[in-house]
Design a protein around this motif. Sequence first.
Motif, PDB file in Angstrom:
ATOM      1  N   TYR A   1       0.849  -1.182   0.000  1.00  0.00           N
ATOM      2  CA  TYR A   1       0.000   0.000   0.000  1.00  0.00           C
ATOM      3  C   TYR A   1       0.882   1.228   0.000  1.00  0.00           C
ATOM      4  O   TYR A   1       1.854   1.314   0.745  1.00  0.00           O
ATOM      5  N   LEU A   2       0.551   2.190  -0.859  1.00  0.00           N
ATOM      6  CA  LEU A   2       1.277   3.459  -0.910  1.00  0.00           C
ATOM      7  C   LEU A   2       0.267   4.591  -0.944  1.00  0.00           C
ATOM      8  O   LEU A   2      -0.669   4.567  -1.752  1.00  0.00           O
ATOM      9  N   SER A   3       0.457   5.568  -0.096  1.00  0.00           N
ATOM     10  CA  SER A   3      -0.370   6.766  -0.106  1.00  0.00           C
ATOM     11  C   SER A   3       0.526   7.965  -0.408  1.00  0.00           C
ATOM     12  O   SER A   3       1.519   8.189   0.277  1.00  0.00           O
ATOM     13  N   THR A   4       0.179   8.691  -1.450  1.00  0.00           N
ATOM     14  CA  THR A   4       0.903   9.909  -1.813  1.00  0.00           C
ATOM     15  C   THR A   4      -0.018  11.073  -1.489  1.00  0.00           C
ATOM     16  O   THR A   4      -0.930  11.384  -2.256  1.00  0.00           O
ATOM     17  N   ALA A   5       0.197  11.675  -0.355  1.00  0.00           N
ATOM     18  CA  ALA A   5      -0.713  12.707   0.145  1.00  0.00           C
ATOM     19  C   ALA A   5      -0.491  14.041  -0.567  1.00  0.00           C
ATOM     20  O   ALA A   5       0.607  14.585  -0.570  1.00  0.00           O
ATOM     21  N   THR A   6      -1.568  14.518  -1.217  1.00  0.00           N
ATOM     22  CA  THR A   6      -1.575  15.850  -1.827  1.00  0.00           C
ATOM     23  C   THR A   6      -2.979  16.425  -1.695  1.00  0.00           C
ATOM     24  O   THR A   6      -3.951  15.685  -1.558  1.00  0.00           O
ATOM     25  N   TRP A   7      -3.084  17.736  -1.757  1.00  0.00           N
ATOM     26  CA  TRP A   7      -4.385  18.397  -1.712  1.00  0.00           C
ATOM     27  C   TRP A   7      -5.057  18.272  -3.068  1.00  0.00           C
ATOM     28  O   TRP A   7      -4.399  18.057  -4.085  1.00  0.00           O
ATOM     29  N   ASP A   8      -6.380  18.449  -3.108  1.00  0.00           N
ATOM     30  CA  ASP A   8      -7.104  18.447  -4.376  1.00  0.00           C
ATOM     31  C   ASP A   8      -6.482  19.456  -5.333  1.00  0.00           C
ATOM     32  O   ASP A   8      -6.229  20.608  -4.960  1.00  0.00           O
ATOM     33  N   GLY A   9      -6.234  19.037  -6.551  1.00  0.00           N
ATOM     34  CA  GLY A   9      -5.682  19.933  -7.566  1.00  0.00           C
ATOM     35  C   GLY A   9      -4.192  20.159  -7.482  1.00  0.00           C
ATOM     36  O   GLY A   9      -3.612  20.813  -8.339  1.00  0.00           O
ATOM     37  N   VAL A  10      -3.565  19.643  -6.438  1.00  0.00           N
ATOM     38  CA  VAL A  10      -2.122  19.824  -6.256  1.00  0.00           C
ATOM     39  C   VAL A  10      -1.434  18.517  -6.629  1.00  0.00           C
ATOM     40  O   VAL A  10      -1.716  17.479  -6.035  1.00  0.00           O
ATOM     41  N   PRO A  11      -0.541  18.561  -7.607  1.00  0.00           N
ATOM     42  CA  PRO A  11       0.082  17.319  -8.065  1.00  0.00           C
ATOM     43  C   PRO A  11       1.181  16.824  -7.144  1.00  0.00           C
ATOM     44  O   PRO A  11       1.736  17.572  -6.347  1.00  0.00           O
ATOM     45  N   ALA A  12       1.496  15.559  -7.318  1.00  0.00           N
ATOM     46  CA  ALA A  12       2.669  14.988  -6.651  1.00  0.00           C
ATOM     47  C   ALA A  12       3.915  15.660  -7.217  1.00  0.00           C
ATOM     48  O   ALA A  12       3.930  16.083  -8.371  1.00  0.00           O
ATOM     49  N   THR A  13       4.941  15.739  -6.395  1.00  0.00           N
ATOM     50  CA  THR A  13       6.217  16.296  -6.860  1.00  0.00           C
ATOM     51  C   THR A  13       6.875  15.293  -7.808  1.00  0.00           C
ATOM     52  O   THR A  13       6.507  14.107  -7.815  1.00  0.00           O
ATOM     53  N   PRO A  14       7.876  15.717  -8.578  1.00  0.00           N
ATOM     54  CA  PRO A  14       8.586  14.756  -9.424  1.00  0.00           C
ATOM     55  C   PRO A  14       9.148  13.571  -8.630  1.00  0.00           C
ATOM     56  O   PRO A  14       9.054  12.426  -9.088  1.00  0.00           O
ATOM     57  N   ALA A  15       9.677  13.818  -7.454  1.00  0.00           N
ATOM     58  CA  ALA A  15      10.206  12.720  -6.627  1.00  0.00           C
ATOM     59  C   ALA A  15       9.084  11.783  -6.180  1.00  0.00           C
ATOM     60  O   ALA A  15       9.244  10.564  -6.173  1.00  0.00           O
TER      61      ALA A  15
END
Length: 100
Positions: A1-15
């Motif tokens: 399981y992996l969770s990449t936490a970001t706000w709505d409309g805010v993308p994940a960083t390149p890393a």
Amino acid sequence: YLSTATWDGVPATPAQLEHAANFGVMSRKEGDVLVHCAHGRGRSTTIMCACLVRAGLYETWEEAFEKGIKPSRPVCKLNRRMRQNLAAWQKQYVDGKKGL
């Protein structure tokens, strides 16, 4: 399981995109992989573009989006920041690694 936490409309960083793409490709070897976000249109699409490229199915995130995602899920959209982060990911983690 992996969770990449970001706000709505805010993308994940390149890393974060690189980490998620590698996780998705490795997890796929063990079975199906589910990638989702609250609305299912932007953040999950951003991660899936990176996964499809990392899996070797497409050369670029643009190709993954236009040919691999949009035809079967036309509601998917990438905002300017999502596109910028995917372009930065492609440059750093894909194009920058070619020939190594």
